[in-house]
Design an enzyme around this catalytic site. Structure first.
Site, PDB file in Angstrom:
ATOM      1  N   GLU A  89     -26.873  -2.978  25.355  1.00  0.00           N
ATOM      2  CA  GLU A  89     -27.315  -4.376  25.532  1.00  0.00           C
ATOM      3  C   GLU A  89     -26.225  -5.193  26.224  1.00  0.00           C
ATOM      4  O   GLU A  89     -25.892  -6.291  25.816  1.00  0.00           O
ATOM      5  CB  GLU A  89     -27.654  -4.997  24.168  1.00  0.00           C
ATOM      6  N   CYS A 129     -33.542 -10.211  15.772  1.00  0.00           N
ATOM      7  CA  CYS A 129     -32.640 -11.315  16.090  1.00  0.00           C
ATOM      8  C   CYS A 129     -33.258 -12.285  17.093  1.00  0.00           C
ATOM      9  O   CYS A 129     -32.996 -13.499  17.023  1.00  0.00           O
ATOM     10  CB  CYS A 129     -31.326 -10.766  16.634  1.00  0.00           C
TER      11      CYS A 129
END
Length: 669
Positions: free
Chosen positions: A323, A414
């Site tokens: 990521e 998230c």
């Protein structure tokens, strides 16, 4: 739905000012510029009001319900009993509840909700029971201390610099506690946070543990607590954590931004969310301490990000593996990661850069992220989400955590919970001030009450259909005649610079002119740092008419971006557009858009409850009847704003469109 997002000021707002500044301002007087707090801004905007209202009525309740269904709430209950088994996947799942509480608090500050207030208090009670006597709060260990989560390590903190997320959990707790206290005046969550922060101060610091936080945000959270309490120990600890980085030069630690001391860093690297939070925390501490080395470092890093690692849609973090940021100019489309959380972190970072420097280029970047990558992350229904935001979809590669369409939740959720906390704060990015200067940064239908230089009360309001229309009517209403400066942001796309630097440019620059009139007459202004600054004596009822041309632009990428060579993207105003298969008979894969094709825009009421689309004549190439050649067929295409895509089911999509037929064949992402 209410036509106005009414601000109901109650006695609790007496608590909004404290010795170290206002949490709702997301800033403090220690910055060179000050934001106008979101609770002082009333939104009545056609584009943003529905999204903020859906977040309040759908996204926040749905997310709380998901936390109950998935065991996130029960983890705290089990921790209070010190028995059972951790029920969810990740040791940072506690933060989902903290983030939703933060968003709910922001929402309640402007839209009181007794039922929501009661529910949040019940959750805070559960959190309090889960906290250990010394202040430690981390359900992944407390439930079963002898068998903690595998990422956590056998003892507290031993894996903090790698995987445990203990300080990350604390950071989101501090952010939520600050928001809840300032919204409600209650100390129940704040006391939990302060107890945890005081534990951190006994464990970390000079002569104690010196772990660099593995996932940053504790730095931002500690600054929040400092601004509420005035306790310098929290600011000192935030700075300590920043200075812990790079104790040993180690390229392998770049994922955590821990490969060099901050003063030596000059490139945006590693996990993009961690990075965005870290750079935001560095800016916070720099503003409070005057640390110029910090400012020089994040200036260098920002230049690298925006000129080599920034997507046209405002996304950051190109690489799915980790990521993370890729190498310079590594900006793939089909596999682009562009996590929603990273775009939100990018807004936080760029806002702080503006507050340090007062330059409109930071708001240009913020606006691009906000109108494209951030709101792409949540569906128009308010209850389906993107974790990642690619710039192409072939209806085969399952980009969204194993799915081809928006999802109601993720094991790692998230992004949905970050949306919950971010959207209610958007009004706080519209206006800013510095002494007797008032700044209009975003063009959003709104009104605000501001005191310039602490003594001149001014009401300012905007009427606009932006981003569909570039006409902005601004009413400036001081309580009495007064000299001050109104600064209107001149967007980069007006100045033929879509993004600061040379990463993107317009293939046919248009000499665009904006107009400003005050009370019907051409205004006198100077141009400074990307603003049209009008210094004059203002009086009640003065009207500014600001007209921004909303031409369609063809954007090309720097030739170093191999995936975008020979292609163009379309944008109009702050919005980037895309082709979606449902509007184009699923013909977008073999479509080119010649440079000489005429383009037009129109407002359509039959799509997404109202949207401006771009249409034009493209060419679709397919096999000819002889099977040995290809032939082109003219085709009228439709492009929609990128942020609206995938609200109608699984679809092909692309942002970058080939300009010539050989681009389809040679340069396929």
């Amino acid at each position: 739905m209410n036509k106005k997002y009414y601000i109901r000021l109650t006695s609790v707002l007496l608590l909004l000012t404290c010795a170290q500044g206002n949490i709702f301002a997301q800033t403090s007087p220690d910055y060179n510029f000050q934001g106008v707090p979101f609770h002082q801004v009333t939104i009545n905007d056609q584009f943003w009001l529905p999204r903020i209202e859906i977040n309040r009525t759908v996204t926040i309740p749905v997310s709380f319900r998901k936390c109950e269904e998935t065991g996130r709430v029960k983890n705290f209950i089990l921790a209070s009993k010190k028995s059972g088994k951790f029920l969810t996947t990740f040791p940072f799942d506690d933060t989902d509840i903290y983030k939703i509480i933060e968003g709910a608090s922001f929402s309640m500050a402007v839209h009181p909700d007794p039922a929501l207030d009661k529910y949040v208090d019940s959750l805070i009670g559960i959190i309090a029971q889960a906290q250990e006597p010394d202040g430690y709060l981390y359900t992944a260990r407390t439930i079963d201390p002898q068998n903690p989560h595998e990422w956590a390590g056998k003892e507290r903190w031993v894996k903090e610099s790698m995987s445990s997320h203990e300080l990350y959990n604390s950071g989101h707790l501090f952010e939520a506690a600050a928001a809840h206290y300032m919204a409600t005046g209650k100390r129940n969550l704040l006391n939990i946070a302060l107890k945890n922060a005081d534990l951190l101060n006994t464990v970390f610091g000079p002569g104690k543990r010196n772990d660099a936080p593995g996932h940053e945000i504790v730095e931002m959270g500690l600054v929040r607590l400092y601004r509420i309490t005035g306790e310098k120990k929290y600011l000192d600890l935030a700075k300590f954590f920043i200075d812990c980085r790079g104790k040993k030069i180690d390229p392998k630690r770049s994922y955590f931004q821990d490969h060099k001391p901050i003063n030596q860093q000059d490139e945006a690297v590693g996990h993009a969310v961690r990075a965005g939070y870290f750079y935001s925390g560095v800016a916070d501490v720099a503003a409070l301490t005057g640390n110029k080395d910090y400012i020089r470092a994040i200036d260098r890093i920002w230049d690298n990000m925006v000129s080599k690692k920034f997507y046209i849609t405002g996304g950051i973090g190109a690489v799915p593996d980790g990521e993370r940021f890729g190498e310079n100019y590594e900006l793939p489309n089909l596999t682009a990661y562009n996590e929603t959380c990273a775009a939100i972190a990018n807004v936080y970072w760029n806002y702080r850069m503006f507050l340090l420097h007062g330059d409109s280029k930071y708001i240009d970047v913020l606006e691009r992220s906000l109108y494209n990558n951030v709101i792409s992350g949540v569906g128009l229904d308010g209850k389906t989400f993107f974790y990642v935001n690619p710039l192409a979809c072939d209806a085969d590669f399952k980009f969204n955590q194993g799915a081809l369409t928006r999802q109601p939740w993720f094991d790692c959720s998230c992004c949905p919970t970050n949306i919950c906390r971010f959207l209610p704060s958007i009004p706080g990015y519209v206006y800013a001030q510095k002494q007797n200067d008032l700044y209009v940064n975003l063009f959003i239908g709104s009104s605000a009450n501001i005191k310039l230089n602490g003594s001149i009360p001014v009401e300012i309001s905007q009427e606009t259909r932006y981003p569909w229309d570039g006409a902005v009517k601004i009413k400036v209403n001081p309580t009495k005649k007064a000299f001050f400066t109104v600064n209107l942001r001149i967007p980069g796309w007006i100045r033929n610079q879509p993004v600061p630097g040379n990463l993107y440019s317009y293939i046919s620059p248009i000499k665009e002119t904006f107009s400003i009139k005050v009370n019907g007459k051409d205004a006198e202004y100077r141009t400074e740092n990307g603003y049209a600054a009008m210094k004059r004596e203002w009086e009640q009822g003065d009207i500014i008419e600001y007209v921004l041309p909303m031409n369609i632009h063809r954007v090309s990428a720097n030739n170093e971006v191999s995936n975008d060579r020979g292609k163009i993207a379309l944008e109009r105003g702050p919005l980037v557009y895309c082709l979606e298969g449902i509007d184009n008979d699923s013909q977008i894969e073999n479509m080119i858009l010649p440079d000489n094709a005429e383009l037009s825009t129109s407002f359509s009421t039959d799509k997404f409850s109202g949207v401006s689309t771009i249409t034009g004549e493209a060419v679709i190439y397919k096999a000819a009847s002889d099977s040995f050649s290809i032939e082109g067929v003219k085709y009228k295409f439709t492009a929609i704003p990128y942020c609206f895509w995938n609200n109608r089911g699984i679809n092909e999509m692309k942002v970058w469109i080939p300009r010539k037929v050989n681009t389809i064949i040679i340069n396929k992402d």
